[in-house]
Scaffold this active site. Structure first.
Site, PDB file in Angstrom:
ATOM      1  N   ASP A 149       0.825  -1.202   0.000  1.00  0.00           N
ATOM      2  CA  ASP A 149       0.000   0.000   0.000  1.00  0.00           C
ATOM      3  C   ASP A 149       0.865   1.259   0.000  1.00  0.00           C
ATOM      4  O   ASP A 149       1.908   1.310   0.639  1.00  0.00           O
ATOM      5  CB  ASP A 149      -0.889  -0.026   1.250  1.00  0.00           C
ATOM      6  CG  ASP A 149      -1.805   1.170   1.349  1.00  0.00           C
ATOM      7  OD1 ASP A 149      -2.658   1.335   0.450  1.00  0.00           O
ATOM      8  OD2 ASP A 149      -1.680   1.943   2.322  1.00  0.00           O
TER       9      ASP A 149
ATOM     10  N   GLU B 282       1.348  -0.516  -5.137  1.00  0.00           N
ATOM     11  CA  GLU B 282       0.359   0.524  -5.421  1.00  0.00           C
ATOM     12  C   GLU B 282       1.128   1.844  -5.469  1.00  0.00           C
ATOM     13  O   GLU B 282       1.400   2.455  -4.439  1.00  0.00           O
ATOM     14  CB  GLU B 282      -0.722   0.577  -4.337  1.00  0.00           C
ATOM     15  CG  GLU B 282      -1.845   1.535  -4.692  1.00  0.00           C
ATOM     16  CD  GLU B 282      -2.298   2.407  -3.531  1.00  0.00           C
ATOM     17  OE1 GLU B 282      -3.243   3.200  -3.726  1.00  0.00           O
ATOM     18  OE2 GLU B 282      -1.729   2.334  -2.438  1.00  0.00           O
TER      19      GLU B 282
END
EC number: 2.4.1.18
Length: 728
Positions: free
Chosen positions: A410, A463
């Site tokens: 993330d 990401e």
């Protein structure tokens, strides 16, 4: 009355839980007068005696302080061998246990050395709470890193959460203690006197199991019990080339995929999800499930992205072995499991990692480096070897102990840039004066290198939303070493294009084709994730323009276009049937929508797209090679039509033609490379997908008419707001 041979200051430090070296005072020692004595603190005791483990002798201890400090001379086997403490309370209760302060050091010097060096790749085997047996005595071995604490104790339901009872031994900043008699599922924390002089009560950073929400204790859990049944999957995974095989990912938030309204709207357990979610995903022909974070977190509204228990699968849905069973059953069904993993930041909760030992231990002390202004969270100090080792060991832990097939990392952009979302004066440049976080870059490269070395066949996905070069390129060529990168550019451009009224799309034709200019710069995954259906953005179906029919037609068009475009695929739950409402983590998806024909038809389309994507190599085999794609027509902006072909290594092809307007185009000519008859593989306007029925049901023979740069061509009817896939 206190015996004058015992330093009163030491007794007071034990009574006040300030003693930094309990093993130097408690347990068995030779006193200054030459006597062998045992000292113990038992505040509830009326009488205490030492009993030789072989039963040969009992030695009573004297209460030398009114608050429960006992000392006494021992002899015989109690003075030289193993012994127990026998306690009787005023109420007549009795207990007998091995003295925690009779055991030697627990962790090896090598464990501590490699941890401090940041290279202990199985760190969870050493730190945390582990069921152990020493000299035939069963209990739990505790270890925690707190180098700046002056005292650390284990507290729990076994000692009334009293920090005076079980102070730990300090070994170069790693505190350890073996407590006999504790069993699995005991609740515990660490109580520390920090560098700031304050008292801190912390959950175990290495706990395998923990409470969530308002109750935040760690729980002792045995990870050595589960028997896996996925050997075939694991063997095949190791030999698989992920870049040349299909990857269609269904992104799931476990707490809201499907709740049980009859039971106060509770989320389903890991086992219930295995019964329900796995067959559902399998029926839609997805190859992978991606789970939003399952590492323990206190606040439901963070969706798991503010982690307090990095080594604990959240207890919201069951225990760690029940989560393992979920993964195991996914593998037995032929479905891979990817976890969202959050090494970019952690919350400020008092029981968590923040100021763990009264100092900035896991985070940077300088808020310009150590705090995310947007999220109110803290940033890991990637330059500290122990912190880097903690995070890398955590990634390896999920891959090894839970057989996870991939980690989606993330917020990588927030890790890469020192000035991420900061004012010009609110960040600290690197040693070269630049904005790149050199420590984070080194961490990511080492993370990826080790994960691929130790667990071939797995993947680490970034990401990352910027133009940082080489995110998914090998580290030995200067890349970051990730396996894949989310294609945020494709997502933003495509959704912006789709949100335009079709009459205006001709002015945005470049947005629809731009992604192919950089499609091979990285190993991309095309994503329509949870981020696109929250915070007022609306659901995917509601992003589409037009009336109800046009909204569904546009969404069908988007999916068929996406599934034909180079790159792996990811779709967030609910998108497969066109949920109208924006996603809400507190309630189920709108499963009642299946009463509507269009929703079931959209789901049917996804099933068919996935099936063709998996079974036709042209649609996946050369996803990351320029030879796997060729434009037929990228310039017909006036009609908002574009056409391309996907190509397999053996030359097999699938042709894709997209009509982004509601105007039917009859007699549209498509260039093809070879003679023969062509079939319609997919038509998003088919009646079975709730379309208007403008299909091409019969085989279409190619004629020797050059078109779109190809020697042959066929003529098709191109439906409104539709996509047609063609093949032989």
């Amino acid at each position: 009355m206190t015996d004058p041979t015992i330093p009163n200051a030491e007794i007071q430090s034990i009574l006040e839980a300030r003693h930094g070296d309990p093993f130097g005072f408690l347990g068995r020692h030779t006193r200054a007068d030459g006597a062998m004595v045992v000292r113990t603190f038992q505040p509830e005791a009326h009488t205490v005696k030492v009993v030789a483990r072989d039963g040969s002798i009992e030695c009573p201890l004297e209460k030398v302080h009114s608050q429960g400090f006992f000392e006494g001379v021992v002899s015989g086997a109690a003075a030289s061998g193993e012994y127990d403490i026998d306690v009787r309370t005023m109420g007549g209760k009795s207990s007998r246990f091995a003295d925690p302060y009779s055991f030697g050091t627990l962790l090896s010097d090598q464990d501590i050395y490699f941890f401090k060096e940041g290279t202990h790749q199985k760190l969870w085997h050493s730190l945390g709470a582990h069921l152990k047996s020493y000299s035939g005595i069963s209990g739990v071995q505790f270890a925690v890193w707190a180098p700046n604490a002056t005292r650390v104790s284990v507290v729990g339901d076994f000692n009334d959460w009293d920090g005076r009872m079980n102070p730990m031994r300090n070994r170069e900043g790693v505190w350890e203690l073996f407590i006999p008699g504790i069993t699995e599922l005991a609740h515990y924390k660490f109580e520390l006197v920090g560098a700031d002089g304050g008292l801190h009560v912390k959950a175990d950073p290495f706990a395998f199991f923990g409470q969530h929400g308002l109750q935040t204790a760690s729980l002792v859990f045995n990870l050595d019990r589960y028997g896996w049944h996925d050997a075939e999957w694991m063997q095949q995974r190791e030999a698989k080339n992920l870049y040349k095989t299909p990857m269609s990912i269904y992104e799931v938030h476990l707490g809201s995929w499907k709740r049980i309204p009859e039971q106060k709207n509770r989320p389903k357990s890991y086992r219930e999800l295995a019964d329900d979610l796995i067959p559902y995903v399998k029926s839609l022909n997805f190859t992978h499930i991606e789970l939003m974070p399952v590492s323990e977190f206190p606040f439901d509204g963070s969706w798991g992205y503010q982690v307090t228990g990095y080594f604990a699968a959240t207890s919201r849905f069951g225990n760690p072995d029940e989560f393992r069973e979920f993964v195991d059953r996914c593998h037995q069904a032929g479905i891979g499991v990817i976890l969202d993993w959050v090494p970019g930041h952690f919350p400020k909760d008092a029981f968590g990692l923040a100021k763990f030992d009264g100092s900035a231990l896991y985070e940077h002390a300088d808020p310009r480096q150590g705090e995310h202004q947007d999220w109110g969270t803290l940033i890991f100090n990637y330059g500290r070897s122990e912190v880097k080792g903690f995070l890398i060991a955590n990634a390896l832990y999920w891959l090894e102990e839970f057989h996870i097939d991939g980690l989606r990392v993330d917020a990588v952009a927030s890790m890469l840039y020192l000035d991420y979302s900061r004012k010009p004066w609110a960040w600290v440049p690197n040693k070269y004066g630049g904005r790149e976080n050199l420590d984070a870059i080194d961490f990511m490269r080492e993370l990826n290198k080790l994960c691929y070395e130790k667990h071939p066949g797995t993947t680490i996905i970034a990401e990352e939303s910027t133009a940082w070069p080489g995110v998914s390129k090998p580290t030995d060529t200067g890349g970051l070493g990730f396996g894949f990168k989310w294609n945020m550019g494709w997502m933003n451009d495509t959704l912006h294009y789709m949100e335009e009224d079709p009459v205006h799309r001709k002015y945005h034709h470049g947005e629809a084709t731009f992604s192919m200019l950089y499609a091979y710069d990285e190993n991309f995954i095309l994503v329509l994730s949870h981020d696109e259906v929250v915070h007022g953005k609306g659901s995917l179906i509601n992003k589409m323009p037009g009336d109800r029919w046009q909204k569904f037609a546009n969404l069908r068009m988007l999916y068929a276009w996406m599934w034909a475009h180079p790159g792996k695929k990811l779709l967030f739950m609910g998108g497969e049937f066109g949920q109208w409402q924006e996603w809400n983590h507190e309630r189920s998806l709108d499963w009642h929508l299946f009463l509507g024909e269009e929703h079931a038809a959209l789901q049917h389309l996804l099933r068919d797209l996935n099936h063709l994507y998996i079974t036709r190599p042209a649609l996946h085999q050369m996803d990351h090679e320029p030879g796997g794609f060729q434009w037929l027509d990228a310039s017909d902006g006036d009609h908002s039509i574009f056409a391309f072909m996907r190509i397999a290594a053996d030359g097999d092809k699938v042709y894709c033609v997209i009509n982004a307007t509601p105007v039917p185009r009859k007699g549209y000519r498509v260039g093809v490379t070879e003679p023969g008859s062509y079939l319609e593989l997919v038509n998003t306007d088919a009646p079975g997908y709730a379309g208007s029925g403008m299909v091409n049901p019969l085989p279409m023979p190619a004629t020797e008419t050059e078109w779109q740069g190809q020697p042959w061509s066929i003529v098709i009817d191109l439906p409104p707001l539709g996509v047609v896939w063609l093949g032989r």
